[in-house]
Scaffold this motif. Structure first.
Motif, PDB file in Angstrom:
ATOM      1  N   GLY A 132       0.699  -1.244  -0.034  1.00  0.00           N
ATOM      2  CA  GLY A 132      -0.126  -0.071  -0.148  1.00  0.00           C
ATOM      3  C   GLY A 132       0.981   1.249  -0.100  1.00  0.00           C
ATOM      4  O   GLY A 132       2.160   1.167   0.472  1.00  0.00           O
ATOM      5  N   ILE A 133       0.175   2.370  -0.406  1.00  0.00           N
ATOM      6  CA  ILE A 133       0.719   3.695  -0.307  1.00  0.00           C
ATOM      7  C   ILE A 133       1.180   4.071   0.961  1.00  0.00           C
ATOM      8  O   ILE A 133       2.231   4.784   1.256  1.00  0.00           O
TER       9      ILE A 133
ATOM     10  N   ASP B  38      -3.872   0.794  11.638  1.00  0.00           N
ATOM     11  CA  ASP B  38      -4.369  -0.031  10.834  1.00  0.00           C
ATOM     12  C   ASP B  38      -5.296  -0.686  11.244  1.00  0.00           C
ATOM     13  O   ASP B  38      -5.064  -1.334  12.664  1.00  0.00           O
TER      14      ASP B  38
ATOM     15  N   ASP C  52     -10.002   0.304  13.882  1.00  0.00           N
ATOM     16  CA  ASP C  52     -10.815   0.827  13.095  1.00  0.00           C
ATOM     17  C   ASP C  52     -10.764   2.530  13.070  1.00  0.00           C
ATOM     18  O   ASP C  52     -11.231   2.740  13.920  1.00  0.00           O
ATOM     19  N   VAL C  53     -10.451   3.150  11.985  1.00  0.00           N
ATOM     20  CA  VAL C  53     -10.529   4.577  11.881  1.00  0.00           C
ATOM     21  C   VAL C  53     -11.730   5.342  12.276  1.00  0.00           C
ATOM     22  O   VAL C  53     -11.979   6.322  12.665  1.00  0.00           O
TER      23      VAL C  53
ATOM     24  N   LEU D 196      -4.461   7.961   5.442  1.00  0.00           N
ATOM     25  CA  LEU D 196      -4.400   6.871   4.556  1.00  0.00           C
ATOM     26  C   LEU D 196      -5.466   5.958   4.384  1.00  0.00           C
ATOM     27  O   LEU D 196      -5.780   5.316   3.200  1.00  0.00           O
TER      28      LEU D 196
ATOM     29  N   GLY E 246      -8.339   3.712   3.915  1.00  0.00           N
ATOM     30  CA  GLY E 246      -9.427   3.865   2.947  1.00  0.00           C
ATOM     31  C   GLY E 246      -9.901   2.773   2.292  1.00  0.00           C
ATOM     32  O   GLY E 246      -9.133   1.591   2.135  1.00  0.00           O
ATOM     33  N   ILE E 247     -11.240   2.846   1.668  1.00  0.00           N
ATOM     34  CA  ILE E 247     -11.892   1.382   1.191  1.00  0.00           C
ATOM     35  C   ILE E 247     -12.375   2.018  -0.272  1.00  0.00           C
ATOM     36  O   ILE E 247     -12.693   3.136  -0.179  1.00  0.00           O
TER      37      ILE E 247
ATOM     38  N   VAL F  81     -15.377   4.969   6.746  1.00  0.00           N
ATOM     39  CA  VAL F  81     -13.822   4.795   6.731  1.00  0.00           C
ATOM     40  C   VAL F  81     -13.218   6.009   5.886  1.00  0.00           C
ATOM     41  O   VAL F  81     -12.342   6.597   6.707  1.00  0.00           O
TER      42      VAL F  81
ATOM     43  N   VAL G 285      -5.425  11.712   2.286  1.00  0.00           N
ATOM     44  CA  VAL G 285      -5.321  11.345   0.817  1.00  0.00           C
ATOM     45  C   VAL G 285      -6.702  11.193   0.400  1.00  0.00           C
ATOM     46  O   VAL G 285      -7.353  10.356   0.807  1.00  0.00           O
ATOM     47  N   SER G 286      -6.969  12.120  -0.516  1.00  0.00           N
ATOM     48  CA  SER G 286      -8.237  12.260  -1.294  1.00  0.00           C
ATOM     49  C   SER G 286      -8.015  11.048  -2.515  1.00  0.00           C
ATOM     50  O   SER G 286      -7.213  10.095  -2.365  1.00  0.00           O
TER      51      SER G 286
ATOM     52  N   TYR H  76     -17.490   6.261  -3.240  1.00  0.00           N
ATOM     53  CA  TYR H  76     -15.985   6.538  -3.252  1.00  0.00           C
ATOM     54  C   TYR H  76     -15.729   7.947  -3.646  1.00  0.00           C
ATOM     55  O   TYR H  76     -14.975   8.663  -3.020  1.00  0.00           O
TER      56      TYR H  76
ATOM     57  N   GLY I  61      -3.796   9.750  -8.668  1.00  0.00           N
ATOM     58  CA  GLY I  61      -4.463   8.973  -9.881  1.00  0.00           C
ATOM     59  C   GLY I  61      -4.072   7.294  -9.516  1.00  0.00           C
ATOM     60  O   GLY I  61      -3.648   7.096  -8.570  1.00  0.00           O
ATOM     61  N   PRO I  62      -4.282   6.725 -10.512  1.00  0.00           N
ATOM     62  CA  PRO I  62      -4.203   5.265 -10.275  1.00  0.00           C
ATOM     63  C   PRO I  62      -2.737   4.805  -9.910  1.00  0.00           C
ATOM     64  O   PRO I  62      -1.814   5.067 -10.311  1.00  0.00           O
TER      65      PRO I  62
ATOM     66  N   ASP J 183      -3.365  -2.951  -3.658  1.00  0.00           N
ATOM     67  CA  ASP J 183      -4.309  -4.083  -3.508  1.00  0.00           C
ATOM     68  C   ASP J 183      -5.654  -3.263  -3.243  1.00  0.00           C
ATOM     69  O   ASP J 183      -6.718  -4.091  -3.110  1.00  0.00           O
TER      70      ASP J 183
ATOM     71  N   MET K 292      -7.787  -2.020  -5.242  1.00  0.00           N
ATOM     72  CA  MET K 292      -8.927  -2.532  -6.318  1.00  0.00           C
ATOM     73  C   MET K 292      -8.955  -3.981  -6.499  1.00  0.00           C
ATOM     74  O   MET K 292      -9.847  -4.636  -7.167  1.00  0.00           O
TER      75      MET K 292
END
Ligand code: NAD
Length: 254
Positions: free
Chosen positions: A19-20, A39, A66-67, A93, A95-96, A116, A143-144, A160, A191-192, A196, A198
């Motif tokens: 992940g980022i 996390d 869990d945030v 960061l 996000g789902i 989330v 992170v948007s 989303y 951007g993309p 994981d 997706m």
């Protein structure tokens, strides 16, 4: 205000190995920050912390929470505050994503994405800001997504995109309230990126299609986003606030 030599950054959603957030946690540790990895996957958070701490030689703590759960976040942040140096940085960061088309979206599905991505950003930021306001120093980066600007178009759909657009409004309004305390609040809109999130649907074919829409002909890397987050969390970025930074290979030109 100069940063203290000993300072901590807390990153949510930083446990996933590809992940980022994980890349950003590693980057911040490399820059000498003490790091807290928060996390929902406690086991992976602890494993990430152990690995980063060993590789970079700084204190790294992994905490499970869990945030979207206010009590869990309160306990996790209290532990970070007790065990690590002062919290100067926060990166949201966790996000789902949600590939559900609008007409199939349910209230439960919608609420989960917002819980989330949006409520989580609120809950964690509010809790961490208490200490930052006391110390008159802080950096918040959330992170948007380019999906907020383009209305999806990659993988995720309406819930989303709407939840990530909310993160931009959150950032701007919060920056207004906390600037007087020496705290900056910014957003990034990647951007993309090949992670994981997706759900394994980012096939080579899909990646090639998304890459073709960018000006650089490729998707981004998690390290590239980590570098931008690190810049915005850094001491030198002190006059940047309420900003939204695009990082998308030219997929979206704002
Ligand atoms: P990822 O799935 O690899 O990582 C997300 C992390 O968040 C995971 O470690 C997961 O366990 C954690 N998480 C999920 N729900 C949580 C919760 N309720 N509480 C705490 N932690 C939780 O995804 P990623 O691609 O690294 O995404 C990181 C952020 O970047 C997300 O906010 C995502 O929306 C955003 N983003 C990703 C892309 C992309 O293309 N990958 C593009 C734009 C924005």
């Amino acid at each position: 205000t100069p940063f203290p030599a000993e300072r901590t950054v807390l990153l949510t959603g930083a446990a996933s190995p590809r992940g980022i957030g994980r890349a950003a946690a590693d980057r911040m540790a490399r820059e000498g920050w003490a790091v807290a990895v928060l996390d929902v996957d406690a086991g992976q958070a602890e494993a990430a912390a152990a690995e980063i701490g060993q590789a970079r030689g700084v204190p790294v703590l992994g905490v499970g929470a869990d945030v979207s759960d206010e009590a869990a976040v309160d306990a996790a942040v209290a532990r970070v505050e007790a065990e690590l140096p002062p919290l100067v940085g926060l990166a949201n960061l966790a996000g789902i994503s949600s590939p559900t088309p609008f007409m199939q979206e349910t209230v439960a599905g919608w609420d989960r994405v917002f819980a989330v991505n949006t409520r989580g950003t609120f809950v964690v930021t509010q809790r961490v800001l208490r200490g930052m306001i006391d110390r008159k120093l802080g950096r918040v980066v959330s992170v948007s997504s380019v999906s907020a600007q383009r209305g999806g178009g990659t993988y995720s759909k309406v819930a989303y995109s709407a939840s990530k657009a909310a993160v931009i409004g959150f950032t701007r309004a919060l920056a207004r309230e906390v600037g007087e305390h020496g705290i900056t609040v910014n957003a990034v809109t990647p951007g993309p990126i090949d992670t994981d999130i997706m759900g394994g649907t980012l096939t080579e074919e899909r990646k090639a299609a998304m890459a073709a829409d960018t000006l650089l002909g490729r998707v981004g890397t998690r390290e590239e986003v980590a570098a931008l987050i690190a810049f915005l969390l850094g001491e030198e970025a002190g006059w940047i606030t309420a900003a939204t930074y695009d990082i998308n290979g030219g997929l979206q030109i704002s």
